[in-house]
Design a protein around this motif. Structure first.
Motif, PDB file in Angstrom:
ATOM      1  N   ASP A   1      12.475  -5.435  -1.042  1.00 19.94           N
ATOM      2  CA  ASP A   1      13.739  -4.913  -0.542  1.00 19.94           C
ATOM      3  C   ASP A   1      14.588  -5.974   0.157  1.00 19.94           C
ATOM      4  N   GLY A   2      14.146  -7.233   0.130  1.00 21.89           N
ATOM      5  CA  GLY A   2      14.944  -8.307   0.698  1.00 21.89           C
ATOM      6  C   GLY A   2      14.610  -8.584   2.142  1.00 21.89           C
ATOM      7  N   ASP A   3      15.566  -9.230   2.843  1.00 14.82           N
ATOM      8  CA  ASP A   3      15.322  -9.676   4.198  1.00 14.82           C
ATOM      9  C   ASP A   3      15.164  -8.538   5.183  1.00 14.82           C
ATOM     10  N   ASN A   4      15.682  -7.359   4.814  1.00 10.58           N
ATOM     11  CA  ASN A   4      15.613  -6.235   5.741  1.00 10.58           C
ATOM     12  C   ASN A   4      14.321  -5.451   5.627  1.00 10.58           C
ATOM     13  N   ALA A   5      13.451  -5.854   4.719  1.00 12.73           N
ATOM     14  CA  ALA A   5      12.193  -5.126   4.537  1.00 12.73           C
ATOM     15  C   ALA A   5      11.284  -5.328   5.735  1.00 12.73           C
ATOM     16  N   ASN A   6      10.587  -4.290   6.119  1.00 12.52           N
ATOM     17  CA  ASN A   6       9.607  -4.371   7.199  1.00 12.52           C
ATOM     18  C   ASN A   6       8.268  -4.748   6.616  1.00 12.52           C
ATOM     19  N   GLN A   7       7.735  -5.896   7.067  1.00 16.60           N
ATOM     20  CA  GLN A   7       6.504  -6.423   6.473  1.00 16.60           C
ATOM     21  C   GLN A   7       5.310  -5.514   6.726  1.00 16.60           C
ATOM     22  N   SER A   8       5.382  -4.654   7.753  1.00 17.29           N
ATOM     23  CA  SER A   8       4.264  -3.769   8.044  1.00 17.29           C
ATOM     24  C   SER A   8       4.520  -2.355   7.536  1.00 17.29           C
ATOM     25  N   SER A   9       5.531  -2.161   6.668  1.00 13.13           N
ATOM     26  CA  SER A   9       5.819  -0.837   6.140  1.00 13.13           C
ATOM     27  C   SER A   9       4.981  -0.566   4.906  1.00 13.13           C
ATOM     28  N   PHE A  10       4.877   0.705   4.550  1.00 14.63           N
ATOM     29  CA  PHE A  10       4.131   1.100   3.361  1.00 14.63           C
ATOM     30  C   PHE A  10       4.794   2.321   2.756  1.00 14.63           C
ATOM     31  N   GLY A  11       4.538   2.528   1.468  1.00 10.84           N
ATOM     32  CA  GLY A  11       5.117   3.671   0.791  1.00 10.84           C
ATOM     33  C   GLY A  11       4.363   4.958   1.088  1.00 10.84           C
ATOM     34  N   VAL A  12       5.021   6.068   0.893  1.00  7.46           N
ATOM     35  CA  VAL A  12       4.410   7.377   1.142  1.00  7.46           C
ATOM     36  C   VAL A  12       4.754   8.332   0.002  1.00  7.46           C
ATOM     37  N   ILE A  13       3.727   8.997  -0.526  1.00  8.15           N
ATOM     38  CA  ILE A  13       3.908  10.039  -1.529  1.00  8.15           C
ATOM     39  C   ILE A  13       3.349  11.329  -0.932  1.00  8.15           C
ATOM     40  N   PRO A  14       4.194  12.259  -0.521  1.00  8.32           N
ATOM     41  CA  PRO A  14       3.724  13.477   0.162  1.00  8.32           C
ATOM     42  C   PRO A  14       3.249  14.556  -0.803  1.00  8.32           C
ATOM     43  N   TYR A  15       2.256  14.214  -1.623  1.00  9.37           N
ATOM     44  CA  TYR A  15       1.690  15.162  -2.585  1.00  9.37           C
ATOM     45  C   TYR A  15       0.168  15.090  -2.521  1.00  9.37           C
ATOM     46  N   PRO A  16      -0.517  16.170  -2.883  1.00  7.57           N
ATOM     47  CA  PRO A  16      -1.982  16.125  -2.938  1.00  7.57           C
ATOM     48  C   PRO A  16      -2.456  15.506  -4.249  1.00  7.57           C
ATOM     49  N   LEU A  17      -3.685  15.011  -4.237  1.00  2.00           N
ATOM     50  CA  LEU A  17      -4.310  14.505  -5.459  1.00  2.00           C
ATOM     51  C   LEU A  17      -5.260  15.584  -5.969  1.00  2.00           C
ATOM     52  N   ASN A  18      -4.943  16.151  -7.115  1.00  2.00           N
ATOM     53  CA  ASN A  18      -5.756  17.209  -7.699  1.00  2.00           C
ATOM     54  C   ASN A  18      -6.298  16.771  -9.053  1.00  2.00           C
ATOM     55  N   GLY A  19      -7.539  17.183  -9.354  1.00  2.30           N
ATOM     56  CA  GLY A  19      -8.139  16.877 -10.650  1.00  2.30           C
ATOM     57  C   GLY A  19      -8.163  15.393 -10.914  1.00  2.30           C
ATOM     58  N   ASP A  20      -7.651  15.002 -12.095  1.00  2.77           N
ATOM     59  CA  ASP A  20      -7.620  13.580 -12.427  1.00  2.77           C
ATOM     60  C   ASP A  20      -6.253  12.962 -12.161  1.00  2.77           C
ATOM     61  N   GLY A  21      -5.403  13.693 -11.437  1.00  2.00           N
ATOM     62  CA  GLY A  21      -4.104  13.163 -11.046  1.00  2.00           C
ATOM     63  C   GLY A  21      -3.065  13.143 -12.145  1.00  2.00           C
TER      64      GLY A  21
ATOM     65  N   SER B   1       0.849  -1.194   0.000  1.00  2.00           N
ATOM     66  CA  SER B   1       0.000   0.000   0.000  1.00  2.00           C
ATOM     67  C   SER B   1       0.883   1.242   0.000  1.00  2.00           C
ATOM     68  N   THR B   2       0.358   2.318  -0.571  1.00  2.00           N
ATOM     69  CA  THR B   2       1.062   3.599  -0.591  1.00  2.00           C
ATOM     70  C   THR B   2       0.121   4.698  -0.125  1.00  2.00           C
ATOM     71  N   LEU B   3       0.571   5.483   0.823  1.00  2.00           N
ATOM     72  CA  LEU B   3      -0.190   6.616   1.336  1.00  2.00           C
ATOM     73  C   LEU B   3       0.097   7.844   0.481  1.00  2.00           C
TER      74      LEU B   3
END
Length: 291
Positions: free
Chosen positions: A225-245, A203-205
């Motif tokens: 990301d391999g063995d060091n990946a956090n299974q409960s992590s998620f991506g983040v995009i710090p931008y607003p969604l405007n119009g049709d994106g 998921s990505t926020l």
């Protein structure tokens, strides 16, 4: 969707009708269902003529007599349509609709689909006896200070988890995990994305002001990301969604890739992002869910 719950009845009222009778049982939950009702919660259980009853129970009135407190006055009051005390040593196990509504007084209303058992307090032949029992499916949630949440359904923080579980129940984990996973628009603290990630769904926020502290501000590009990946992590995009994106999907970077390849777009009270969610989902031809 249904849930299985056990109850201790405290009082009840029988509404008689030639065609459709109704037994309303006021009780306390013993074994509940995760994110819906937990032990100690009060509820009104509606047992109708259409509810499936065991063969040894000959109908709603017989059921009422089996739960009633064993005294003559209670039987007389029940026949008059009054509330009567139930036998506190009895236990009910029911299958009910997962969608729990409330009446005007705030009481939980449980629609009984099937009565699985009526038994004595000391009889554990059907009630859960261990944490591994299929009917003991609820978990005890704690807040950040370690205090047990006595009624999480009433807390705003629980709505994110309930919405995330609804997405999984409705669309399935396999479908949600396709591509770069779910795009959580205006998710704020990222609770929806966090819950989905805990269930193994990427998921990505997408939020211009993400309120979290454990995840890096970068999109989920669908790569492991391999063995060091956090299974409960998620991506983040710090931008607003405007119009049709288009301003985001036309970029030549991971942000564009993440949004263009998402499996579903969701928003829990996204406010001004509501229309852009619908517009973007239609343009990308992916499902969307807004509450």
């Amino acid at each position: 969707m249904t849930i299985i719950i056990s109850f201790c009845p405290t009082k009840m009222k029988l509404f008689r009708s030639k065609k459709k009778s109704l037994l309303v049982v006021d009780g306390t939950c013993i074994n509940g269902s995760k994110n819906r009702i937990r032990p100690g919660n009060k509820a009104l259980v509606h047992i109708r003529s259409s509810s499936y009853l065991p063969e040894n129970i000959g109908g709603i009135e017989f059921m009422a007599n089996a739960l009633i407190k064993d005294d003559e006055s209670s039987a007389q009051l029940m026949n008059k349509g009054c509330w009567v005390n139930a036998n506190g040593k009895k236990r009910m196990v029911i299958k009910a609709r997962a969608n729990i509504e409330r009446n005007r007084r705030g009481d939980r209303l449980l629609e009984c689909i099937e009565l699985l058992a009526v038994q004595e307090q000391e009889d554990e032949s059907y009630l859960p006896t261990s944490g591994n029992d299929e009917f003991n499916e609820y978990g005890v949630d704690e807040n950040e200070t370690g205090d047990i949440l006595s009624n999480p359904i009433d807390l705003k923080c629980e709505r994110h988890r309930i919405f995330a579980h609804w997405l999984i129940d409705t669309y399935g984990k396999e479908r949600l995990a396709c591509g770069t996973g779910v795009l959580d628009v205006a998710g704020g603290n990222g609770m929806i994305s966090h819950t989905l990630a805990e269930m193994g769904i990427p998921s990505t926020l997408l939020d211009p002001n993400p309120r979290h502290s454990t995840n890096k501000c970068e999109p989920n590009n669908g790569q492991d990301d391999g063995d060091n990946a956090n299974q409960s992590s998620f991506g983040v995009i710090p931008y607003p969604l405007n119009g049709d994106g288009t301003d985001l999907t036309s970029r030549n970077d991971d942000i564009s890739y993440t949004i263009n390849n998402c499996s579903l777009i969701c928003g829990l009270h996204p406010d001004q992002a509501t229309e852009p969610i619908v517009t973007l989902a239609l343009r990308l031809n992916v499902p969307f869910a807004i509450l």
